[in-house]
Each structure stands twice: as C-alpha cells, then as structure tokens.
Design an enzyme around this catalytic site. Structure first.
Site, PDB file in Angstrom:
ATOM      1  N   ASN A   1     -30.311  17.232  54.660  1.00 37.42           N
ATOM      2  CA  ASN A   1     -31.105  16.523  53.612  1.00 37.42           C
ATOM      3  C   ASN A   1     -31.253  17.448  52.121  1.00 37.42           C
ATOM      4  OD1 ASN A   1     -33.912  16.266  52.229  1.00 37.42           O
ATOM      5  ND2 ASN A   1     -34.174  14.480  53.592  1.00 37.42           N
TER       6      ASN A   1
ATOM      7  N   CYS B   1     -39.060  13.031  47.387  1.00 36.41           N
ATOM      8  CA  CYS B   1     -40.060  13.902  47.653  1.00 36.41           C
ATOM      9  C   CYS B   1     -41.037  14.104  46.815  1.00 36.41           C
ATOM     10  CB  CYS B   1     -39.422  15.445  47.610  1.00 36.41           C
ATOM     11  SG  CYS B   1     -40.737  16.664  48.113  1.00 36.41           S
TER      12      CYS B   1
ATOM     13  N   LYS C   1     -34.391  20.118  57.207  1.00 34.74           N
ATOM     14  CA  LYS C   1     -35.349  20.363  56.058  1.00 34.74           C
ATOM     15  C   LYS C   1     -34.835  20.188  54.912  1.00 34.74           C
ATOM     16  CE  LYS C   1     -39.318  22.469  54.329  1.00 34.74           C
ATOM     17  NZ  LYS C   1     -40.017  21.119  53.862  1.00 34.74           N
TER      18      LYS C   1
ATOM     19  N   ALA D   1     -48.005  18.656  51.565  1.00 38.70           N
ATOM     20  CA  ALA D   1     -47.367  19.028  50.220  1.00 38.70           C
ATOM     21  C   ALA D   1     -46.696  20.357  50.580  1.00 38.70           C
ATOM     22  CB  ALA D   1     -48.752  19.141  49.237  1.00 38.70           C
ATOM     23  N   ILE D   2     -45.629  20.427  51.094  1.00 37.44           N
ATOM     24  CA  ILE D   2     -44.960  21.505  51.591  1.00 37.44           C
ATOM     25  C   ILE D   2     -44.377  22.064  50.132  1.00 37.44           C
ATOM     26  CG2 ILE D   2     -43.171  22.792  53.119  1.00 37.44           C
ATOM     27  CD1 ILE D   2     -45.938  21.269  54.442  1.00 37.44           C
TER      28      ILE D   2
END
Lengths: 311, 301
Positions: A105, A135, A51, A76-77
C-alpha cells in the site's frame, strides 16, 4: 446448479486470490505481527494489504492515535512506516514465502513520490500495489489527492507508468460523488478499486474541552460506517461494472453476513479492517461462513453474488 | 534499546474464551476480577497484559496489566478502576460469565539481579503489574520496598483485612518487611495521597520515594533499582528521581490501544535512538509495555 463445486478462488483483473477475504492496510501491520497470534493461519486469508508506505520513513502522529466511538473507532496513526526501501529489503524477504498474497500500500506527498515508491515495490514479490489516495491523517497527499479527480488520475497514471503489477486504487468516501473519482482513476489505468477508506471525524473529551486524538481529527471505521460504505460501493459499482473493474468492498465488516452484503452491492472481494483488533482470527471465520453460504445456495463462487442486489 | 525478536513472540498471544471466577467490588470504584484461563497462566509474567472483550458490541478490546497469575489454579487476576463504558460493564459481572481474551501480551519486566534492592513505585491502578512483580520478588527472597500513591481508601488492604489468607495481601504481608525497610531509614509510610489521610504520606508517591532514597545509606542507594507503573506524569517524576540519584529502572507504560498485538501502531511512545541522537516512536504493545527508564524520550513526542 446444486451440482456445482464451490470454489472461493477469485480473479481480480490480474490478481488471483485463493479466497476473496483480504486484510486491510493499517490493520495488519507488515504481516509479521500476525504470526504472534496463536492459530493465525496465513493460508486462510486471500491477501494481506501491508501498512501504508512512503518513500522515506515516517514517525506518524503524536498519541493518542485512536479513540473508540459508538460502534466504531477513530484513528490518526499518520502513516508511521520505516520507508519503502526498508520494507522491500528488510521486511518482504521475511514474509513473502508465507502462504498468502501480500499487497503493498503506497502513499506520498507528491505524484513523483507515489511513482518512486511504486518502482521500489515493482521490483519485489508483492502481488499487487494499492495506491492510497485516501489517507485522512497526513497533511500532504492522502485524501487531498483522493478528493480531486484530476489529481487522483495523475497519481494513478504516474504509478501505472512505474509498475506492471496489478494496480488497486483505494478510494476515499470523503467526496461529493465517489463515481467521479472512480471514473477518473479507471481512465488513468487502475485495474481494481478499493472502496472505501475511513470517514473523517473527531472525538472530544467534553470535560477537558480537548480533542482526544493527538492529530485532532482522524478516520472513522468499524460497524458505524457500514451502511454508508455499502452505498459508496454500490455507487462505485455503477461505474466500475461497465469497465470490468473489480471492487474490493470494505467498511465495517465483522461477519459473513456483512461480507455477503458487500458482494451484493458489487464487491468482487472484501476487506476486513477494524474487526481484526478484537478478533484477529475473524477472516478465517468469514471464509468458512462464505463457503457455507455459497454451498447452501448452490453457487460455484463468490462472483455469483457480485452485484446481485435485487432492486 | 528494546528490539523485537519475532521468533520469541511467535504464537505467544492466545485467543481464548475464559470464565469469570469472581468479581469483587473494592473502594474507590475499583474491582478485582479473577479469570479461569487454564494452562496459559503458567506463561504469564509480571508486566504482561491481556486484551479483554468487555462486550462484543464494543469495537475495541480493553488492555489490562495482569495483577497476579496462579499457574496451579490456572487463573489470572485483573485489577481495574471503573473509568468508562468497558469497565462499567466489567463491574456488572457476577461470576460465571464467559468472555474472550487475547493473552499474554507484551514483554514482561526484566528480572533484577539478586543483590539489588528494588524500589517499587505505583500510581493508582498502576499497582497491578507492580504488585505482581512484588509478589514474585518476595517469593525469590529479594529485598523490595513498595510505595503506592492512591487517592481512595486503599482497596487491596481492605481485601487483605476481609479475606483471611487471600493471596492479594502478599505485598502487604511482605510489607511488614517493606515497612521495616522504610522504618529503618525513617520513612513511616508506604501509601501516599494528595488528600490528607491518616497514616499516609501527604504528597506525591514520588515524593515519598524521594524521602526513602534521600534517607537511605549511600551503599543501599547504590544497589537500588526503580520499577514503576502509573500515570505518565508520575513516570516522568520517576525518571527525574532516577536521574538525580543515578539509578536505573524499568517502567510499564500505557496508552490508548486498539489491537494489542502490533498491527495497528496506535500505542506508541518516543524511544531514544541507539545512536543517542533523536528518538522514534515504538509500539507499547509489542516492544513494551515495559521499557527501560533511560530509553524513553520523556521530553519528546
């Protein structure tokens, strides 16, 4: 050709994987969650991208964070993560001995933050570092870097200075010409490209007149984006092939056939994301399917498919 | 504070192909699905949920709390209300269909001490885990009272009336006792609705719960714990009740979910920090869906 022995092993610049099927960042947690699923076999997965991780812990966006859409979903974390040091010191020691490769990442709101997070992971056993300049769900950084070739190159150059590990740059499709960004990041020193991240989108509750996502907008993924992602990979391949920069193709892959399509437009490896949510074991099935596909055609490895689109 | 012990959860979630044994249409666009799942039924506890693939063409599975599990028959029951595309597809099943599920998921309710009196509060389809817990509590001979806010004809009572000996009526067989417990303190209803209906408490189910608590003796109240599932607004009211009467309890939460096993971080709830200062988002799927009432930062997030 039929006498060739098929091997699924792939070499992506300095990164060697047992097979070319990867689990994508944001869809595989920090790896450990997958152990909860009975039958999940880490040795069947080429690599797992962890993540997105920032220097400091991030709470992420208010819920709702996901919405299903036709043949896809929005998320949309907001990069919820416990911070790079926690990941490096508390999480990685518990997973790195598992039989797959783990890729960090990294994300940040400044160029310096990217470099600092990269330095933290440089000191760990991760196999590579993926730079997330795409992102769509954070206010600073993220796609703002990924949409500007100068900024994108600056981030990649700074991270290049910070680590000797293989570098992957994850490209955003939310740009006018993805080839411009691909070229800029290759010149700045990326070893591998990842294409593509999610498409910007939104979902509305028509009866209440409100957006469904707490963050109003989000990133679209799933089969809905596959045709668009295929074209983006094909475009990136135009640039990357001349520099021998391999591409990790991704965008709505759910089965072996989808995976083969991404190889044909130029991918050297492929990533599974959204499909994991309904089929946590799908990566292993695609590995098996890919082996059959190659064997049936007498091909000795996935590289024989890369860029073989007949046009 | 809930923390995840990974070892405990390792290999717990099983990807299975299961068969629809029956699917009953109930009043208020509700349905009751019984699935043959095999041995895994033995592991299913009140509070667990399943991820169900309604149709392979839908991108996401749908999470459902388990309504009941029969270890001998190897079956689980799912109670649902038709609210969208997935549940509309579910409602079309006739029995015999095969579908993919991932189960069991989440952390179940923590068992109350035996001397506790349990006040179960359910809102709408939130009856599912509460009903399951009620059944298990009654089997253990524990003192329990169930109140349910439902805006339609009560679907489960209908089933109980129609199908003699059908296991779903247990909460309502038990309800003879539950009703007596309510009667004993001058509360004559177990069902609440916002639209006036014969024999029901008119108002929020939490108002009905409040009546019960107000009229209970101090001694009974002191050994009462709240267990609840329903819409967030209802759970907030349950939290206020707990605070007012100094009670502890557990709630089963729901939120829009993608994976159900912790990889996507979509289904979060603000949970108070152990230090007492501030909160952080926790995943409902792996750290819940059952949380201690006192742990949720209801005012935040």
């Amino acid at each position: 050709m039929s006498g060739n022995v098929t091997s699924l092993e792939v070499r992506l610049a300095g990164l060697t994987l047992a097979n070319p099927v990867m689990l994508l960042s944001g869809c595989a947690g920090f790896g450990e969650e997958l152990a909860m699923v009975e039958g999940f076999d880490f040795s069947r997965v080429g690599a797992i991208c962890l993540k997105g991780t920032t220097l400091h812990p991030k709470e992420g966006n208010p819920p709702p964070r996901v919405a299903e859409t036709p043949a896809g979903m929005l998320n949309a974390i907001g990069l919820q993560n416990p911070g790079a040091r926690h990941v490096a010191e508390k999480i990685l020691p518990g997973i790195l001995h598992w039989p797959t490769r783990f890729i960090a990442n990294i994300a940040g709101s400044t160029v310096d933050e990217y470099a600092e997070v990269a330095r933290i992971f440089d000191d760990t056993g991760v196999a590579a570092i993926e730079i997330n300049i795409s992102c769509p769900n954070v206010k600073e950084g993220g796609v703002a870097f990924g949409a500007d070739p100068v900024m994108a190159a600056r981030v990649v150059a700074a991270v290049r200075q910070a680590t000797s590990k293989p570098l992957i740059t994850k490209l955003s499709p939310n740009v006018t010409d993805i080839r411009v960004i691909a070229r800029a990041t290759i010149e700045a020193g990326t070893d591998i490209l990842s294409a593509v991240n999610t498409y910007l989108g939104m979902a509305i509750d028509w009866s209440s007149g409100r957006p469904i996502l707490g963050n109003v907008q989000g990133g679209l993924s799933g089969p809905a984006i596959k045709p668009a992602a295929l074209l983006q990979v094909w475009r990136v391949y135009e640039v990357a092939r001349h520099c021998n920069v391999p591409i990790i193709g991704q965008g709505g892959i759910t089965c072996t056939r989808d995976a083969v399509e991404f190889f044909l437009v130029g991918a050297a490896a492929i990533g599974i994301g959204t499909a994991l949510f309904s089929s946590p074991l799908v990566a292993g099935e695609i590995v098996t399917g890919l082996r059959h596909h190659l064997e049936e055609r007498g091909l000795d490895g996935p590289a024989r498919l890369t860029g073989m689109l007949k046009v | 504070m809930v923390t995840v012990d990974r070892c405990e959860l390792r290999g717990m979630a099983q990807p299975l192909v299961v068969t629809v044994l029956f699917n009953r249409h109930l009043p208020g666009e509700h349905g009751l699905l019984r699935l043959r799942v095999g041995k895994v039924a033995r592991q299913v506890q009140p509070g667990h949920f399943v991820q169900l693939i309604c149709d392979p063409r839908l991108t996401l599975p749908r999470p459902f709390s388990v309504m009941d599990a029969d270890p001998e028959q190897g079956s689980v029951d799912i109670f649902y209300r038709v609210v969208g595309e997935g549940t509309r597809i579910m409602a079309s099943w006739k029995g015999g269909e095969e579908l993919r599920v991932l189960m069991p998921l989440g952390r179940p309710f923590v068992w109350p001490e035996e001397k506790k009196n349990i006040l179960l509060i359910a809102g709408g389809a939130g009856i599912a885990p509460v009903h399951f817990l009620a059944r298990r509590l009654v089997e253990r001979g524990q003192s329990a009272v169930l109140v349910w806010g439902i805006e339609t004809e009560a679907p489960l009572m209908t089933i109980a009336a129609r199908l003699d000996g059908f296991p779903l009526d247990v909460a309502f067989v038990e309800s003879a006792e539950a009703l007596a417990a309510l009667d004993a303190v001058g509360v004559s209803s177990r069902l609440a609705s916002m639209t006036p209906m014969a024999g029901r408490f008119h108002g929020y189910v939490t108002d009905l719960a409040e009546h019960y608590l107000e009229r209970s003796s101090e001694a009974l109240r002191r050994r009462t714990e709240l267990y609840a599932c329903g819409p967030t607004v209802m759970l907030r009211a349950v939290a206020r009740l707990a605070e007012r009467f100094g009670l502890s309890g557990q709630v089963s939460l729901e939120e829009r979910m993608a994976c159900g096993f912790g990889v996507c971080a979509a289904c979060v709830v603000p949970v108070r920090q152990e230090s007492g200062v501030g909160w952080s988002y926790r995943k409902i799927c792996t750290e819940g869906p059952v949380f201690s009432l006192a742990d949720i930062a209801w005012e935040s997030g």
